[in-house]
Scaffold this motif. Structure first.
Motif, PDB file in Angstrom:
ATOM      1  N   SER A 130      -1.159  18.507  19.289  1.00  0.00           N
ATOM      2  CA  SER A 130      -1.065  19.853  19.853  1.00  0.00           C
ATOM      3  C   SER A 130      -1.738  19.908  21.214  1.00  0.00           C
ATOM      4  O   SER A 130      -1.227  20.500  22.160  1.00  0.00           O
ATOM      5  CB  SER A 130      -1.741  20.868  18.930  1.00  0.00           C
ATOM      6  OG  SER A 130      -1.174  20.839  17.650  1.00  0.00           O
ATOM      7  N   LEU A 131      -2.891  19.275  21.275  1.00  0.00           N
ATOM      8  CA  LEU A 131      -3.654  19.303  22.515  1.00  0.00           C
ATOM      9  C   LEU A 131      -2.873  18.633  23.650  1.00  0.00           C
ATOM     10  O   LEU A 131      -2.779  19.156  24.751  1.00  0.00           O
ATOM     11  CB  LEU A 131      -4.986  18.580  22.300  1.00  0.00           C
ATOM     12  CG  LEU A 131      -5.975  18.618  23.452  1.00  0.00           C
ATOM     13  CD1 LEU A 131      -6.303  20.049  23.833  1.00  0.00           C
ATOM     14  CD2 LEU A 131      -7.240  17.856  23.076  1.00  0.00           C
TER      15      LEU A 131
ATOM     16  N   ASN B 255      -2.451  12.859  13.717  1.00  0.00           N
ATOM     17  CA  ASN B 255      -3.436  13.930  13.896  1.00  0.00           C
ATOM     18  C   ASN B 255      -2.810  15.050  14.711  1.00  0.00           C
ATOM     19  O   ASN B 255      -2.629  14.944  15.921  1.00  0.00           O
ATOM     20  CB  ASN B 255      -4.670  13.366  14.602  1.00  0.00           C
ATOM     21  CG  ASN B 255      -5.743  14.417  14.774  1.00  0.00           C
ATOM     22  OD1 ASN B 255      -5.448  15.588  15.008  1.00  0.00           O
ATOM     23  ND2 ASN B 255      -6.989  14.003  14.655  1.00  0.00           N
ATOM     24  N   GLN B 256      -2.506  16.120  14.021  1.00  0.00           N
ATOM     25  CA  GLN B 256      -1.789  17.225  14.651  1.00  0.00           C
ATOM     26  C   GLN B 256      -2.627  17.920  15.723  1.00  0.00           C
ATOM     27  O   GLN B 256      -2.096  18.485  16.672  1.00  0.00           O
ATOM     28  CB  GLN B 256      -1.351  18.212  13.575  1.00  0.00           C
ATOM     29  CG  GLN B 256      -0.571  19.403  14.087  1.00  0.00           C
ATOM     30  CD  GLN B 256       0.718  19.003  14.779  1.00  0.00           C
ATOM     31  OE1 GLN B 256       1.483  18.197  14.244  1.00  0.00           O
ATOM     32  NE2 GLN B 256       0.966  19.533  15.970  1.00  0.00           N
ATOM     33  N   ASN B 257      -3.943  17.876  15.568  1.00  0.00           N
ATOM     34  CA  ASN B 257      -4.799  18.495  16.582  1.00  0.00           C
ATOM     35  C   ASN B 257      -4.653  17.771  17.918  1.00  0.00           C
ATOM     36  O   ASN B 257      -4.513  18.403  18.960  1.00  0.00           O
ATOM     37  CB  ASN B 257      -6.257  18.469  16.129  1.00  0.00           C
ATOM     38  CG  ASN B 257      -6.518  19.445  15.004  1.00  0.00           C
ATOM     39  OD1 ASN B 257      -6.145  20.612  15.085  1.00  0.00           O
ATOM     40  ND2 ASN B 257      -7.127  18.957  13.940  1.00  0.00           N
ATOM     41  N   ALA B 258      -4.690  16.466  17.847  1.00  0.00           N
ATOM     42  CA  ALA B 258      -4.529  15.685  19.079  1.00  0.00           C
ATOM     43  C   ALA B 258      -3.138  15.893  19.653  1.00  0.00           C
ATOM     44  O   ALA B 258      -2.959  16.028  20.863  1.00  0.00           O
ATOM     45  CB  ALA B 258      -4.768  14.209  18.793  1.00  0.00           C
TER      46      ALA B 258
END
Lengths: 354, 354
Positions: A64-65, A59-62
């Motif tokens: 990145s975060l 999960n790229q969002n996680a």
DNA sequence: TTGTACGCGTTATCAT
DNA sequence: ATGATAACGCGTACAA
């Protein structure tokens, strides 16, 4: 052999699921993905198998975060209808794709307000770099960009006061050079045809006006423009009004781009105007058709793809903390003389192309 | 009046900073952004002021993670060099932009393996929908897409077994129809020129072969193709080899796209071959130049922009749980007859265009 | 209408 | 080489 997943919410496989399946900690799975050499071969293969079996997709969002590295580069261009911008984008995609960056492309439709809105959208994705077109931003947008503290390249034209990096060429000089070329061919009544009239087309026109005025040959009736988007059809239309406004007394036309120039060329052919004997035509951008149409079309070549490549390279260089030799790059341009502007005495010689 | 920020790590303004500055809870700030009507006017304005003062920009990664709504639509096309795909993308951008979705565009370069890699990239961004080109995916990629459980549209051609939704037209029928058109004009030696030879061009060619074979007029020497990307220049080259291979005995050419057709047209003109008297030419895609070149070029029109629009609308409809009336949409096509294929007896009539 | 507690999926950091 | 813990910044669900 199958492990039961903990996260049952959305049947999405997570790092934890993989860790459970492989009997390791989530951190180890993360390492297998991001720093494989820091994991022993045995464990790495075991984890990799679990990843494959479960069909895990990070999960790229996680990511990145947690890491504050998004891998996203934002790109803003005014239009997708214009091959000029698409070519630049191609260059950007080539370099950014190879370097593992994702490109988030937005289309401002030539509107600074829309651009401001879209820049907000881009910034909310935590991009690591930004490539935008020209220097015509709203004040707010300018502040947003300056405060972003990420590498930024403004492309397509040379700016007096770039926000960060800048790559382009002088549209003003190019416009003046075209006029010089036409004057050198012996033309006197030189018209200008332009459309959309964005900042860059206006600069070309000002170059034209300056040079023609200097030669004492400028008249306002020699200019035919339209706010509409350029097209071959519009080129034909504008050419007809130019001819009408000057009662046929025009012996050369500088078109702000090749679509308009092709429209002019085709329309002139239908009007049985001989090119270049009765009318010389010069386009801008040097699209592929220019070299192949009959007669071939003189045009101003600019390294669009290369500009995209260079812009992307500047971003990447900047991101890897390498020193930037020059933050402002002039890509230059080249007038490709072809049959449409060769004076009669040159017509029997073969035209040099490329 | 200034509040001190808590998060000092990277001077990035967060929801918490805004909350502190406005003396409300972070949740209230979140509401001001996402559900403004659920906040009292007084508080909303106070919070909005803090947002503006601090220049707060929401972190979409955190938002996506928390809400599992990314607002991203992934789009995969084989090339940015081809105006056909760019036009489709324009339609997608139009609809998705208006609906507040971000478009993540990737370029597969006609490679299923590259496509698989890029689909992984897209999926890792948690896209809410996907638009991909054609049906030539790797097995793995196919599995990835089926397991993604998000709306998917395959575009550009009609597929026998679409993964989810599908929109396009029959390239095979179109190819056969072009041959029927040329036969009706009285042509017998009908050549085919194609390049890149992707799945769709091959279908057009098979349509051509089928129809010509049925008429008892097919010969392998009538086909000239190249694996290289299409271009005007390549069109000219292939036309010359076609003529050479048939010792000039060709009276019509079906080009797999308009770039090749323009190349053929321009080359024929240079060879002093009269069009359409000695040679008829039919292109494909109906790009703008087709209608304006002299003589105007017959071509097959397909609603590319509209296809992009429709694909995007299908995704959005699907996302809003609205029932999809048909998951498979045939956009059709239309042969635009112009001067390049009019038989001599028709030449004095005005050609109907549009 | 507003706030609290918790979790989203991952990585940085420090231990072991 | 591997693991435990604590963020990252925000929204959901519920409470007040």
């Amino acid at each position: 052999m199958q492990k039961i997943k903990l996260a049952v919410n959305d049947n999405k496989i997570t790092l934890v699921d993989v860790a459970l399946a492989a009997n390791v900690s989530p951190m180890t799975v993360s390492r297998v993905i991001n720093q494989p050499n820091k994991v022993s071969d045995v464990v790495r293969m075991k984890v990799q198998k679990a990843i494959d079996d479960l069909g895990y997709i990070p999960n790229q969002n996680a990511s990145s975060l947690a890491s504050s590295r998004s891998g996203v580069i934002g790109v803003a261009i005014p239009s997708l209808s214009n091959v000029v911008f698409v070519d630049v984008v191609r260059g950007i995609y080539k370099v950014m794709g190879d370097a593992g960056y994702k490109v988030l492309l937005v289309n401002t439709q030539y509107s600074p307000l829309e651009e401001e809105k879209l820049v907000r959208t881009l910034l909310s994705q935590s991009p690591e770099g930004l490539i935008i077109t020209g220097g015509d931003q709203t004040r707010t947008c300018n502040h947003l960009l300056r405060n972003a503290r990420i590498p930024l390249v403004q492309i397509m034209e040379l700016l007096a006061d770039p926000i960060d990096m800048n790559i382009g060429f002088s549209h003003h000089l190019a416009g003046a050079d075209v006029v010089a070329h036409l004057l050198a061919q012996g033309h006197r009544r030189i018209g200008f045809i332009g459309a959309r009239m964005d900042s860059r087309v206006q600069q070309r026109m000002r170059g034209y006006v300056t040079a023609l005025t200097q030669a004492g040959l400028f008249e306002t009736s020699l200019i035919a423009t339209s706010p509409e988007p350029s097209s071959i059809a519009l080129g034909g239309t504008l050419f007809k009004s130019l001819i009408a406004a000057n009662e046929g007394n025009v012996d050369a036309v500088f078109c702000a781009n090749d679509d308009l120039a092709l429209g002019t060329l085709f329309e002139a052919q239908r009007m049985n105007i001989a090119i270049p004997q009765q009318l010389a035509i010069c386009g801008f951008n040097d699209i592929e058709a220019a070299a192949h149409v009959n007669p071939s079309l003189t045009s101003v070549a600019v390294g669009r793809y290369e500009m995209g490549v260079k812009a992307a390279e500047l971003i990447i260089q900047s991101l890897s903390k390498q020193p930037i030799e020059q933050k402002k790059v002039d890509m230059g341009y080249a007038i490709k003389q072809r049959a449409s502007t060769s004076r009669p005495s040159n017509l029997n010689k073969r035209n040099i192309d490329e």
